[in-house]
Write an enzyme that holds these catalytic residues in place. Structure first.
Site, PDB file in Angstrom:
ATOM      1  N   GLU A 121       0.839  -1.206  -0.133  1.00  0.00           N
ATOM      2  CA  GLU A 121       0.091  -0.004   0.173  1.00  0.00           C
ATOM      3  C   GLU A 121       0.812   1.241   0.038  1.00  0.00           C
ATOM      4  OE1 GLU A 121      -3.236   2.236   3.026  1.00  0.00           O
ATOM      5  OE2 GLU A 121      -2.434   0.647   3.444  1.00  0.00           O
ATOM      6  N   ASP A 122       1.926   1.232   0.706  1.00  0.00           N
ATOM      7  CA  ASP A 122       2.753   2.622   0.956  1.00  0.00           C
ATOM      8  C   ASP A 122       3.932   2.572   0.396  1.00  0.00           C
ATOM      9  OD1 ASP A 122       0.389   3.439   2.631  1.00  0.00           O
ATOM     10  OD2 ASP A 122       1.487   2.592   4.422  1.00  0.00           O
TER      11      ASP A 122
END
Length: 696
Positions: A121-122
């Site tokens: 996600e990051d």
């Protein structure tokens, strides 16, 4: 709001009840330094995950830690340069989440996915990289957590967020385990957020995540989340409770002495057991203070007894109830009847000579692991249940740990019409704290249906048949006919009766008795699409519909009394070749009863004159039959047609107004031959909607 209330981790000495025995709390600053320095040797574990390795080996001594090392290195290099709002390196967050799960006993695959849960996600790491490096299972879990985390937690997005979270949980319960640990660490460090954001996150945690933790049996996470939410949403009550616990800490605690007495009793009885005092957490102390008023020393904790086998639990219970004065109302057996979230224990309480009441929990060590960690303690639930992709690549993963409530939520969320409805019903469903299991019997197979406590036959119908339950016209519970509104109990056997008429649909009053979201959503949707039926209301009680013929009398019965009028009793409607008895009544008439009719004993008791009666040689007879059925269009016409096909004459007929969709028909019939009565009754029972035909 005090810093202590919003970030209790900053003042652990003020919350002794949250520090579980043997648990090491993370020093984020030390972890941050270790994360930045990286590993000192290519072959040894990085210092930053030393806590994780130690906790993991405590539960899994033979675990291979090399995969954790590789996962940490990927996570650390991916998150390098990223910082949390607290100012610590971001890698401290996945490390903290993984440590929480390791302390609960999660298996290596879950811990690996936890270390990587934010990378896709990051950072620039892709799912394909995760799959190539760590395999399909880790990739599957990371993907599930990523799908949950990608959704904005704004107020308008919350329903859809938790719908996706629910689906992800259904695909793999380990996804929710990581999500709960993730939320716990975020709640521990929530003090850096604005007060309004703290309150919003705390409310979502209270409404959905804490009930989910309860239902998954992860009590260790649930209790700490409750206390953190309590501190944020109710700071004044939290402070008063903290002061109450602090005041108790300065007094003599009677529980250690009571625990010593319990140890002595069990030692003398030859029962090997561990006995310890477990302090209550903040919310628990707050709750009992509201119900009991002023608290005594023994109210601030409970005694936990751990044994080796199930039989030892009952042996402990017998010794405690023999040597102390038990409080009978406090006894609960969750071993024989486990809770819906896998929880098993014996609960009891006893009074001491000093006047204290001590609550005791008795369980095996395995029960204790499950009580604390729930589904996390079960290891890899898919080790032997993963479908073969070559057979069916789209087949849903079979989850042997998935409880009935989760299956129900997964089913109804697909048909929830809008996010607001989903959100409202989700919270209502999660508020249910008990579950029952009923057995279904549809004539060809027998299985089980899991329902929330208080569910009715309507809920069972929709759980078993889906939208086909719109045509449900009744049910038999434990072999007895009952209305659809009847509440079910644990262990009931349910047979659901469906109408053959495809146009049948639910009544508006079904919503008053439906408890499950699936039933309520399905009924509401049907009523919205059929407004004419939704507006229809049960008409006022009306007189029974009667059709009366001109014939009467005693049929084929003949009394041995000249010129006497003979009447067949309406209470038992005798027909040839029934054994009968006659009695003289007022007006000189003779009433004829079947010999086993209850009225025969009453007639003899009041001294009625007995008269001998017999049947004429002719075979025709008159009989009254009661047909019980479920209401539907054209039922009366179908019944009279069935009677006519048997060559039987209708002398009179009475149809009572429907009650809860049930209708009673009474027919007085003239049969050309008494031998045809069984065939007539079978023909009437074969009419769709008729469930019983009997002689009056």
């Amino acid at each position: 709001m005090s810093a202590e209330a919003t970030n209790p981790e900053a003042h652990p000495e003020a919350r002794p009840e949250l520090r579980r025995r043997g648990r090491t709390r993370l020093d984020l600053r030390r972890l941050g330094r270790a994360a930045l320095l990286g590993p000192t040797s290519r072959d040894r574990l990085p210092d930053a995950i030393g806590h994780v390795a130690e906790a993991h080996r405590a539960h899994h001594p033979d675990a291979d830690l090399s995969i954790l090392r590789r996962a940490y290195l990927l996570a650390e290099t991916s998150h390098r340069g990223q910082m949390r709002k607290s100012g610590e390196p971001y890698i401290t967050h996945p490390l903290a989440v993984t440590l929480i799960l390791a302390e609960l006993g999660a298996e290596t695959t879950t811990l690996t996915a936890s270390l990587l849960h934010d990378t896709v996600e990051d950072t620039d790491v892709t799912l394909e990289q995760v799959r190539a490096e760590f395999g399909d299972e880790v990739c599957f879990i990371v993907d599930g957590v990523t799908k949950v985390e990608k959704i904005d937690y704004g107020a308008a997005a919350e329903p859809e967020t938790f719908r996706k979270m629910l689906v992800a949980t259904g695909n793999d319960v380990r996804v929710m385990s990581i999500k709960l640990a993730d939320r716990l660490h975020n709640m521990r460090t929530l003090g850096v957020m604005r007060p309004e954001k703290q309150a919003r996150i705390a409310k979502v945690t209270r409404d959905v995540l804490i009930p989910l933790a309860e239902r998954l049996g992860v009590q260790a996470l649930k209790t700490e989340l409750e206390d953190l939410v309590f501190a944020i949403l109710h700071p004044e009550e939290y402070e008063s409770t903290r002061a109450l616990i602090a005041a108790h800490a300065g007094e003599r605690d009677p529980l250690p002495a009571i625990a010593d007495s319990v140890r002595g009793v069990l030692r003398d009885a030859g029962i090997a057991a561990e006995v310890e005092v477990r302090p209550r957490h903040f919310v628990s102390v707050h709750r009992i203070s509201r119900t009991r008023g002023e608290l005594r020393g023994s109210d601030f904790g409970r005694i936990l007894v751990l044994v080796g086998e199930n039989a030892d639990c009952y042996a402990v219970l017998g010794e405690l109830h023999t040597c102390f004065t038990p409080v009978v109302s406090e006894f609960k057996d969750f071993i024989a009847t486990p809770k819906f979230n896998l929880y098993q224990s014996l609960h009891t309480a006893f009074a001491t000579p000093e006047g204290y009441v001590a609550e005791v929990i008795v369980r095996t060590r395995q029960m204790h692991r499950v009580a604390e960690a729930g589904v996390v303690a079960l290891g890899n639930p898919y080790a032997t249940a993963t479908p073969d992709p070559a057979t069916d690549p789209d087949e849903e993963r079979v989850d042997p740990t998935r409880p009935g409530w989760l299956s129900r939520l997964l089913d109804w969320q697909q048909s929830a019409p809008d996010p607001d409805t989903f959100w409202t019903v989700l919270r209502a469903e999660l508020a249910q704290d008990r579950e029952i299991t009923v057995f279904r019997d549809d004539g060809s197979a027998t299985g089980t249906i899991s329902l929330p406590a208080g569910a009715s036959c309507i809920d069972a119908a929709y759980a078993q048949h889906g939208e086909a339950a719109h045509g449900c016209i009744g049910a038999r519970v434990n072999g007895r006919l009952t209305s659809l509104s009847s509440a079910l109990s644990d262990g009931d056997t349910v047979q659901l009766l469906l109408a053959q008429d495809a146009s049948s649909g639910p009544a508006a009053e079904w919503l008053d008795h439906a408890r499950t979201p699936a039933a309520r959503i399905a009924i509401s949707s049907w009523l919205e699409s059929h407004p004419d039926r939704a507006m229809a209301t049960t008409s006022a009680a009306r007189a029974p519909l009667s059709v009366v013929g001109a014939r009467g009398g005693g049929g084929n019965a003949v009394a041995d009394l000249p010129d006497a009028t003979v009447r067949l009793a309406g209470c038992c409607t005798p027909v040839p070749p029934d054994a009968v008895a006659g009695f003289l009544v007022r007006g000189g008439a003779v009433t004829v009863h079947r010999i086993h009719c209850a009225a025969v004993a009453q007639m003899r008791a009041v001294g009625r004159t007995s008269v001998a009666v017999h049947w004429r040689a002719t075979a025709d007879c008159r009989v009254t039959l009661l047909a019980e059925s479920f209401g539907r269009p054209h039922l009366l016409a179908d019944l009279t047609e069935a009677i006519a096909r048997e060559g039987v004459e209708v002398v009179s007929a009475t149809v009572e107004p429907p009650v809860e969709q049930r209708v009673r028909h009474s027919y007085t019939l003239q049969l050309p031959d008494a031998a045809g009565l069984p065939a007539l009754m079978r023909a009437m029972r074969d009419v769709p909607g008729v469930y019983d035909v009997s002689r009056v």
